[in-house]
Structure formats: structure tokens, C-alpha cells
Design a protein around this motif. Structure first.
Motif, PDB file in Angstrom:
ATOM      1  N   ALA A   1       8.671   3.116  -8.244  1.00 41.72           N
ATOM      2  CA  ALA A   1       7.880   4.271  -7.837  1.00 41.72           C
ATOM      3  C   ALA A   1       6.544   4.238  -8.581  1.00 41.72           C
ATOM      4  CB  ALA A   1       8.626   5.561  -8.167  1.00 41.72           C
ATOM      5  N   MET A   2       5.518   4.746  -7.901  1.00 44.88           N
ATOM      6  CA  MET A   2       4.189   4.789  -8.487  1.00 44.88           C
ATOM      7  C   MET A   2       3.638   6.209  -8.428  1.00 44.88           C
ATOM      8  SD  MET A   2       3.567   1.744  -9.580  1.00 44.88           S
ATOM      9  CE  MET A   2       1.816   1.903  -9.946  1.00 44.88           C
ATOM     10  N   ASN A   3       2.717   6.502  -9.327  1.00 40.51           N
ATOM     11  CA  ASN A   3       2.279   7.880  -9.518  1.00 40.51           C
ATOM     12  C   ASN A   3       0.789   7.954  -9.830  1.00 40.51           C
ATOM     13  OD1 ASN A   3       5.270   9.039 -10.084  1.00 40.51           O
ATOM     14  ND2 ASN A   3       4.987   7.092 -11.151  1.00 40.51           N
ATOM     15  N   TRP A   4       0.233   9.131  -9.549  1.00 40.60           N
ATOM     16  CA  TRP A   4      -1.113   9.465 -10.008  1.00 40.60           C
ATOM     17  C   TRP A   4      -0.982  10.653 -10.959  1.00 40.60           C
ATOM     18  CZ3 TRP A   4      -5.166   6.382  -9.298  1.00 40.60           C
ATOM     19  CH2 TRP A   4      -5.144   5.465  -8.233  1.00 40.60           C
TER      20      TRP A   4
ATOM     21  N   ILE B   1       5.146   8.308  -5.289  1.00 40.63           N
ATOM     22  CA  ILE B   1       5.622   7.668  -4.067  1.00 40.63           C
ATOM     23  C   ILE B   1       6.704   6.660  -4.442  1.00 40.63           C
ATOM     24  CG2 ILE B   1       3.804   5.899  -4.114  1.00 40.63           C
ATOM     25  CD1 ILE B   1       3.764   6.103  -1.002  1.00 40.63           C
ATOM     26  N   SER B   2       7.759   6.599  -3.643  1.00 35.76           N
ATOM     27  CA  SER B   2       8.859   5.681  -3.921  1.00 35.76           C
ATOM     28  C   SER B   2       8.453   4.236  -3.641  1.00 35.76           C
ATOM     29  CB  SER B   2      10.072   6.062  -3.079  1.00 35.76           C
ATOM     30  OG  SER B   2       9.767   5.953  -1.698  1.00 35.76           O
TER      31      SER B   2
ATOM     32  N   LYS C   1       3.148   3.726 -13.534  1.00 38.19           N
ATOM     33  CA  LYS C   1       4.362   3.138 -12.953  1.00 38.19           C
ATOM     34  C   LYS C   1       5.595   3.815 -13.530  1.00 38.19           C
ATOM     35  CE  LYS C   1       7.066  -1.123 -13.527  1.00 38.19           C
ATOM     36  NZ  LYS C   1       7.965  -0.456 -14.505  1.00 38.19           N
ATOM     37  N   ALA C   2       6.589   4.049 -12.680  1.00 41.77           N
ATOM     38  CA  ALA C   2       7.888   4.540 -13.135  1.00 41.77           C
ATOM     39  C   ALA C   2       8.819   3.342 -13.306  1.00 41.77           C
ATOM     40  CB  ALA C   2       8.464   5.523 -12.130  1.00 41.77           C
TER      41      ALA C   2
ATOM     42  N   PHE D   1      11.751  10.861 -13.399  1.00 41.53           N
ATOM     43  CA  PHE D   1      11.385   9.622 -14.072  1.00 41.53           C
ATOM     44  C   PHE D   1      10.169   9.837 -14.955  1.00 41.53           C
ATOM     45  CE2 PHE D   1       8.307   9.378 -10.717  1.00 41.53           C
ATOM     46  CZ  PHE D   1       8.998   9.614  -9.534  1.00 41.53           C
ATOM     47  N   TYR D   2      10.061   8.964 -15.939  1.00 40.34           N
ATOM     48  CA  TYR D   2       8.889   8.978 -16.796  1.00 40.34           C
ATOM     49  C   TYR D   2       7.997   7.812 -16.376  1.00 40.34           C
ATOM     50  CZ  TYR D   2      11.043   5.131 -19.360  1.00 40.34           C
ATOM     51  OH  TYR D   2      11.592   3.912 -19.692  1.00 40.34           O
TER      52      TYR D   2
END
Lengths: 107, 122
Positions: free
Chosen positions: B33-36, B51-52, B98-99, B107-108
Motif C-alpha cells: 500500500a502507498m500513501n500521501w 491506496i492498496s 510506503k506501508a 498500517f504504519y
């Protein structure tokens, strides 16, 4: 939303000191808490996850602990490179929320 | 080398649009999963979108819901954030993060980019 209250907001210490930063969750978050280190102008760096698990490559002078909804990050012997801002983050429930940060500077 | 590199930030007027990109390297992009996550000047951190790995699941903070769209191109190892109807309060450094999992209930973030500055001002 789950509120994360971090203390102190700032801390002055010397090389070799033992320091502890605390984060209190507004409700039970199990052990789903992470700690990050951020230096000015740089990306945050993951230090600890699951409240007490050390991220790969992080020095063993960093440790995490928990007591109910209170979480602590301890640096056993401060090194010059440890002066930075530290954040906690809960990932028990959306939205994942961060503490407001603790700025650790040189005394 | 494992790294994330953001781009696309800049100065935009209120009501305008901007698209951020994050190029990933050194790991199997689709597996995570990725994040902003953003940081307003002198302020703390806020996760605005996730987003997964397979792009089937997304999350948006209430503050950006309906205005921001997260997406990813796993063939290009790239994460995107389309930001529309920008407001002054969206001014921040935007980090790609990044998770350590594909998706989940929580998740962290185990890897962060250096960030890109978005300034919304007239």
C-alpha cells in the motif's frame, strides 16, 4: 478520531543523556503505534512499530514501551545525530493520527 | 537502492489543480500500500490518502475527500495524487510513504520520500 497527545513538546538534553518521550492515546489502540524521527528538511524515518518493535537498521539505544494507552519512546544514551523531532502515530483505526511532535535539541 | 522520489509540487492559485507523482525503486511496488502524508508549515503530520497494492481500495481524509484522487501505475512503479479545487489550507509538504503491507485495517509507514512543496496562494 483518535487523539494522540505527545509530551513534552520540546526537550533539551545533552549527549549521553537518557530521554523519554510519551504519547497518550484518547482510546485503546492495542499496540498499533509507531514512532518516527524527522530532521529539518528531511523525510521522516521509521524507528519503531507495534509499540516496541525496532525497525531494521535502527540503533538499539532506541526502545519503545506501553502501559495501557500510554506509549513511550526512550533513547538510552543520546548521540549527536539523535537531535531531531519525534512523532508518534496510531494505526488502530482510520484516520491514522499523529502526535504533535517532540523537538529534541541540544542543551 | 530503496527510495521514493516525489515531484510535481509548486505554486498554484486557490481553486486550481496540481498532480503529484512519486517514483518508487528498490522494492516490488505492487506488493505494498502507498500513501500521501502532508505537513503544513510548522505543523504536524496528516495522512491524506492511501491506496492498496492492487489499487482496489482507497482511503481519503475528510479534509480532501471529493477534491483529491489517489492512483498508481504498477507498471511504472509510480504513485499519483490529483489535487483539484485547492485551498490555501492545502499548503504543505506532501510526502509519499510506503506501508509494509498490501492493505489492511491499519498500517504504519516504513519508507518515506523527501517530499514536494505545494503552495496554494493568490
Amino acid at each position: 478520531d483518535i487523539q494522540m497527545t505527545q509530551s513534552p513538546s520540546s526537550l533539551s538534553a545533552s549527549v549521553g543523556d537518557r530521554v523519554t518521550i510519551t504519547c497518550r492515546a484518547s482510546q485503546d489502540i492495542s499496540n498499533l503505534l509507531a514512532w518516527y524521527q524527522q530532521k529539518p528538511g528531511k523525510a521522516p524515518k521509521s524507528l519503531i512499530y507495534a509499540a516496541s518493535s525496532l525497525q531494521t537498521g535502527v540503533p538499539s539505544r532506541f526502545s519503545g514501551s506501553t502501559s495501557g494507552t500510554d506509549f513511550s519512546l526512550t533513547i538510552s544514551s543520546l548521540q549527536p545525530e539523535d537531535f531531531a523531532t519525534y512523532y508518534c502515530q496510531q494505526y488502530y483505526r482510520y484516520p491514522f493520527t499523529f502526535g504533535q511532535g517532540t523537538k529534541l535539541d541540544i542543551k | 537502492e530503496v527510495q521514493l522520489l516525489e515531484s510535481g509540487g509548486g505554486l498554484v492559485q486557490p481553486g486550481g489543480s496540481l498532480r503529484l507523482s512519486c517514483a518508487a525503486s528498490g522494492f516490488t511496488f505492487i506488493n505494498y500500500a502507498m500513501n500521501w502524508v502532508r505537513q503544513a508549515p510548522g505543523k504536524g503530520l496528516e495522512c491524506v490518502s492511501s491506496i492498496s497494492g492492487g489499487a482496489k481500495s482507497t482511503y481519503y481524509a475528510d479534509s480532501v475527500k471529493g477534491r483529491f484522487t489517489i492512483s498508481r501505475d504498477n507498471s511504472k512503479n509510480t504513485l499519483y495524487l490529483q489535487m483539484n479545487t485547492l485551498r490555501v489550507e492545502d499548503t504543505a509538504v506532501y510526502f509519499c510513504a510506503k506501508a509494509p503491507v498490501t492493505w489492511g485495517s491499519g498500517f504504519y509507514f516504513d519508507l518515506w520520500g523527501r517530499g514536494t512543496l505545494v503552495t496554494v496562494s493568490s
